[in-house]
Design an enzyme around this catalytic site. Structure first.
Site, PDB file in Angstrom:
ATOM      1  N   GLU A 203      31.812  21.402  24.863  1.00  0.00           N
ATOM      2  CA  GLU A 203      30.058  20.869  25.043  1.00  0.00           C
ATOM      3  C   GLU A 203      29.989  19.960  26.018  1.00  0.00           C
ATOM      4  OE1 GLU A 203      32.672  17.895  22.762  1.00  0.00           O
ATOM      5  OE2 GLU A 203      32.059  18.083  20.919  1.00  0.00           O
ATOM      6  N   GLU A 392      33.297  24.084  16.044  1.00  0.00           N
ATOM      7  CA  GLU A 392      34.114  22.650  15.593  1.00  0.00           C
ATOM      8  C   GLU A 392      32.973  22.154  14.632  1.00  0.00           C
ATOM      9  OE1 GLU A 392      35.347  19.927  18.712  1.00  0.00           O
ATOM     10  OE2 GLU A 392      35.643  21.443  20.078  1.00  0.00           O
TER      11      GLU A 392
END
Ligand code: BG6
Length: 496
Positions: A203, A392
Site C-alpha cells: 500500500e 487483499e
C-alpha cells in the site's frame, strides 16, 4: 469458466502482524515493534524514549499527520508497561508448517507473505545479511514448494528497520534507496527458483496518510511525505530492474490501497471532489505502474512549494522499470461530498467519508460493497492495461467459538461471496486480465489499523486474545471448508 486455469487463489499475511519472534535469531527492531495495541475508539501509540534525558512517552498513530509530532530528541523505543502485538502476533515463526498444511488443505495456489527486512538486515544499513533470518525463509519457501503453493512476497509491509528511522529519519532520506535495493537483491538472489512474484511496498499510497507506518518517517511534513514517496518510487524501479536481471522469470509488482470513492450527490462539485480524492490514490499507481509523474501532482507540488531532492536519472528509471503488474487491496468503498449537512461518517482503511445509505457496515464501520471489486478492477484496467491482482480483500469481524467447538462465520462467507461475484463480473463481463485473489489474513493475525486480535479475518481461528493470552491453537472456521470448495471449482461453486 470465468477465471483462468492457473488463477492464483489463496490468502495474504504480513510479517509484523503474523510472524512474531520479534527479537529471535538476530532480528533487529522494526518500526512495527514500537507500536502498541489500540482499539476502534483509541488510536495505537508509538512509544518513545529520549536517550539523553531518559524521558519516555508516546504519540498517537494517527491519520492526522499534524498529530504525529515527536518531541525533540525522542527516539521510537520499546518501553516497559506497554503491549506490542507484533512481538508475538500469532507466531507463524513457530507454526509455519502447521499453517502451510492448512493452506494446502484449502487448496491454496498462492500465499502472500512478507519478508521482515529487519530479520535479514537487523539495522537496515548492514553490509552482511543475518544468516539465521535468511534460513527461516528458506524453510518457509521450501515448505510452500512441497505443496505447490506459489509464494507472493512483499518486501516491505509496514515495517522499516528502526535504526533507519532513528539514524536517517526513514524514507525521506535518499540513502534508504540503496539500503533497500541491497536488501531486495540479497533476498531475490537467495530465493531464486523458489519465489518469482514480488511486491515492493505494501500500500505505497499509505505514505500520504500514515508516513510512519509506510516509511518510518518521524516528521511527516508535506515535503518529507513527497520525498519519501519519490525515494520509494526510485527504489521500486531499481528493484524491478534487479529482479529481471537476477531471474528473467521474476515479476515485480506494485501494491496499492485502492479506495473506491463515490459522490454522495449528483452536484457536479461532488464529482470534481471525487476526482481530486481519487488522485490522492492514483498518483501512486500513475508513477509506479504508469511510469510517469502526472501533471496534477506536479501542479500541486508547485503550488505548495514542494521541491524534490531528485536526479534526472530517477525519471528514466521510473519510466523504464515500471511495475510488471498492479496488485491492490480493496475492502470497501467510501462516499464523500462537498455538502456540509450533518451526515453520519463512515470509515475504511485510511479513508474517512460519510455513511453510504445503500450499504451495510462491518462492526468496525467499513462498508460492505458488492460492486467494489468490479469498480476497482475497471478503474485500474482502463488506466494502465497491465495485469491486475487482488492481494487483499476480506472481512474483519469478532468470531466466537460456539458450544459445538466450531466457528460459524456465515457473515464472512456472505461477504466473500459478494466480492467474488463482483470480481467475476469484471472478468466475465469486462474481460479484465486478473492474476489471482488473496483473501486477507487467511490465518487469524493482528489488525494493522487497531492492533487488535479481536478483529479477525481468517479461515483459521487462532486462540489468542487482545491481551496476548491464549494457546495459539488453530481451529478451522466454517469459511475454511467453503473456500476449499470455491478453489476446487475455480470460483464456480460459491454455495454454502
Ligand atoms: C491493509 C493492510 O490496509 O488492510 C493490512 O495492508 C491490514 O496490513 C488490512 O491488516 C486490514 O486492515 P486492518 O486495520 O483491519 O488490519
Amino acid at each position: 469458466m470465468a477465471f483462468k486455469k492457473d488463477f492464483l487463489w489463496g490468502g495474504a499475511t504480513a510479517a509484523n502482524q503474523y510472524e512474531g519472534a520479534y527479537d529471535v535469531d538476530g532480528k533487529g527492531l522494526s518500526t512495527a515493534d514500537v507500536i502498541t495495541q489500540g482499539s476502534l475508539k483509541e488510536a495505537r501509540k508509538i512509544t518513545w524514549k529520549n536517550p539523553k534525558t531518559g524521558e519516555t512517552g508516546y504519540i498517537p498513530l494517527s491519520m492526522n499527520t499534524k498529530e504525529m509530532k515527536f518531541p525533540e530528541g525522542a527516539q521510537p523505543s520499546v518501553l516497559d508497561g506497554y503491549y506490542y502485538p507484533s512481538h508475538e502476533a500469532t507466531d507463524f515463526y513457530h507454526h509455519y508448517q502447521e499453517d502451510i498444511k492448512d493452506m494446502a488443505e484449502m487448496g491454496f495456489k498462492c500465499f502472500r507473505m512478507s519478508i521482515n527486512w529487519s530479520r535479514i538486515f537487523p539495522n537496515g544499513d548492514d553490509e552482511e545479511p543475518n544468516e539465521k533470518g535468511l534460513e527461516f525463509y528458506d524453510k518457509v519457501f521450501k515448505e510452500l514448494k512441497k505443496y505447490n503453493i506459489e509464494p507472493l512476497v512483499t518486501l516491505s509491509h509496514y515495517e522499516t528497520p528502526l535504526n533507519l528511522t532513528i539514524k536517517y529519519g526513514g524514507w525521506k532520506d535518499r540513502r534508504l534507496i540503496d539500503f533497500y535495493v541491497h536488501y531486495a537483491e540479497t533476498v531475490m538472489k537467495r530465493y531464486k527458483g523458489l519465489v518469482k512474484y514480488w511486491l515492493t511496498f505494501n500500500e505505497i499510497n499509505c505514505m500520504s496518510m500514515m508516513p510512519f507506518m509506510a516509511g518510518g518517517i518521524m516528521n511527516p511534513s508535506p515535503q518529507n511525505i513527497a520525498q519519501g514517496a519519490h525515494n520509494q518510487f526510485v527504489a521500486s524501479a531499481l528493484t524491478v530492474k534487479a529482479g529481471h536481471e537476477i531471474d528473467p522469470n521474476n515479476k515485480v509488482g506494485q501494491m496499492l490501497a485502492f479506495s473506491a470513492t463515490y459522490p454522495y450527490t449528483c452536484d457536479p462539485a461532488d464529482q470534481i471532489y471525487v476526482i481530486e480524492q481519487m488522485h490522492n490514490t492514483l498518483f501512486y499507481s500513475d508513477v509506479q505502474t504508469g511510469g510517469r509523474y502526472p501533471e496534477y501532482k506536479l501542479q500541486e507540488y508547485k503550488r505548495n512549494g514542494i521541491k524534490l531532492d531528485d536526479n534526472p536519472i530517477d525519471y528514466e528509471l521510473i519510466k523504464d522499470y515500471s511495475a510488471d503488474f498492479l496488485s491492490f487491496s480493496c475492502y470497501s468503498s467510501s462516499t464523500v461530498t462537498t455538502h456540509k449537512e450533518d451526515i453520519p461518517s463512515g470509515r475504511g482503511n485510511f479513508v474517512m467519508g460519510i455513511k453510504n445509505p445503500y450499504l451495510k457496515e462491518s462492526e468496525w464501520g467499513w462498508a460492505t460493497d458488492p460492486y467494489v471489486l468490479r469498480y476497482a478492477l475497471n478503474t485500474l484496467w482502463d488506466r494502465y492495461h497491465k495485469p491486475l491482482w487482488i492481494v487483499e480483500n476480506g472481512l474483519g469481524a469478532v468470531d466466537k467459538i460456539s458450544s459445538d467447538g466450531k466457528i460459524h462465520d456465515d457473515y464472512r462467507i456472505d461477504y466473500l461471496k459478494q466480492n467474488i461475484n463482483s470480481m467475476r463480473d469484471a472478468v466475465n463481463i469486462d474481460g479484465i486480465d486478473l492474476m489471482g485473489y488473496e483473501m486477507w489474513g487467511c490465518i487469524d493475525l493482528v489488525s494493522a489499523g487497531t492492533g487488535q486480535m479481536s478483529k479477525r479475518y481468517g479461515f483459521v481461528y487462532v486462540d489468542r486474545d487482545d491481551k496476548g493470552n491464549g494457546t495459539l491453537k488453530r481451529i478451522p472456521k466454517d469459511s475454511f471448508y467453503w473456500y476449499k470448495k470455491v478453489i476446487a471449482s475455480n470460483g464456480e461453486d460459491l454455495t454454502d
